[in-house]
Design an enzyme around this catalytic site. Structure first.
Site, PDB file in Angstrom:
ATOM      1  N   SER A 274       0.852  -1.192   0.000  1.00 51.22           N
ATOM      2  CA  SER A 274       0.000   0.000   0.000  1.00 51.22           C
ATOM      3  C   SER A 274       0.882   1.234   0.000  1.00 51.22           C
ATOM      4  O   SER A 274       2.085   1.159   0.302  1.00 51.22           O
ATOM      5  CB  SER A 274      -0.890  -0.013   1.253  1.00 51.22           C
ATOM      6  OG  SER A 274      -1.545   1.228   1.447  1.00 51.22           O
TER       7      SER A 274
ATOM      8  N   TYR B 291      -3.936  -0.777   9.987  1.00 57.53           N
ATOM      9  CA  TYR B 291      -3.716  -1.006   8.562  1.00 57.53           C
ATOM     10  C   TYR B 291      -2.308  -0.581   8.166  1.00 57.53           C
ATOM     11  O   TYR B 291      -1.611  -1.284   7.431  1.00 57.53           O
ATOM     12  CB  TYR B 291      -4.764  -0.233   7.762  1.00 57.53           C
ATOM     13  CG  TYR B 291      -4.734  -0.498   6.277  1.00 57.53           C
ATOM     14  CD1 TYR B 291      -5.400  -1.597   5.748  1.00 57.53           C
ATOM     15  CD2 TYR B 291      -4.060   0.357   5.406  1.00 57.53           C
ATOM     16  CE1 TYR B 291      -5.391  -1.851   4.384  1.00 57.53           C
ATOM     17  CE2 TYR B 291      -4.043   0.108   4.042  1.00 57.53           C
ATOM     18  CZ  TYR B 291      -4.713  -0.992   3.539  1.00 57.53           C
ATOM     19  OH  TYR B 291      -4.693  -1.242   2.178  1.00 57.53           O
TER      20      TYR B 291
END
Length: 256
Positions: free
Chosen positions: A148, A161
């Site tokens: 990410s 996350y």
């Protein structure tokens, strides 16, 4: 020497894609099928019949396995079932399944932290381990983890996350160091801001969405289809000398 186009062909290969029934996973699965790869799609929800029919229309075999990857004790069995569905040999693993929980760090529930780390990082590593053993035994394999932009940055209101995606970048490099000499390429794709269910809250926030788009040189949200080329490349012979790389597919976000 292979022709340039043949380097990207995946005929005769089988790919396991976690979270492959929707969103980014489905976008990558479509690309692999178009390149000739047979598919085993692992999803928590049943795959829609029209989606399965579409993927099969590329003249590849499509198998599905419904499973909850957050139940870590089931992962060895899930890997075994996936290999069986693949006819005894898995060539490609795309670790895509993941969740996100948005709460300011000071109030972030411990349960959310553990839920996110369990699926995004623990399950991803364990699946790398299970399929990695299989690939090492065969002397060949391609593992693609989904990282990410938050493998590089801190984000806002997503501490779990962020931690999980930093971890994905780390284990990608660690496994590449151990497995490159064994014929197994381990790399990652770091998607930018993509129009999926995970970003619906951001896209509905007019101010935050405007801030995000203002930083992206391409000036648009990415789509699942934008990941197909990167997935084909890292799954194919074209990337045989690529190890431990985290490939950003972000519309130029990291340039800013």
């Amino acid at each position: 020497m292979q022709s340039a186009l043949s380097l990207f062909h995946l005929q005769g290969r089988t790919a396991v894609v976690t979270g492959g029934g929707v969103g980014l996973g489905l976008g990558m699965a479509r690309g692999l099928a178009q390149a000739g790869a047979n598919l085993v799609l692992i999803s928590q929800r049943p795959l829609q019949e029209d989606v399965k029919a579409e993927l099969a229309s590329y003249n590849v075999n499509v198998h599905t396995l419904q499973a909850d990857l957050s139940v870590l004790g089931d992962l060895a069995k899930i890997a075994e079932q996936s290999v069986a569905l693949a006819g005894g040999k898995v060539d490609i693993l795309i670790n895509n399944a993941g969740i996100i929980r948005r709460t300011p760090a000071a109030d972030h529930p411990l349960e959310d932290w553990h839920d996110v780390l369990r699926l995004n990082l623990d399950a991803a590593f364990y699946l790398c381990q299970q399929f990695g053993k299989h690939m090492i035994a065969n002397g060949y394999g391609k593992i693609i983890n989904i990282a990410s932009m938050l493998s590089y940055q801190g984000g806002i209101n997503v501490p779990g996350y962020t931690a999980s995606k930093h971890g994905i970048a780390g284990i990608t490099k660690a496994l590449a160091n151990e497995w490159a000499s064994k014929g197994v390429n381990v790399n990652a794709i770091a998607p930018g801001y993509m129009a999926t269910d995970n970003t619906s809250a951001l896209r509905q926030d007019e101010q935050r969405s405007g801030e995000i788009l203002g930083r992206i040189p391409a000036h648009r949200w990415g789509t699942p289809e934008d990941l197909a080329g990167a997935a084909i490349y890292l799954s194919s012979s074209a990337s045989d000398y690529v190890n431990g790389h985290v490939l950003c597919v972000d519309g130029g976000w990291m340039n800013r």
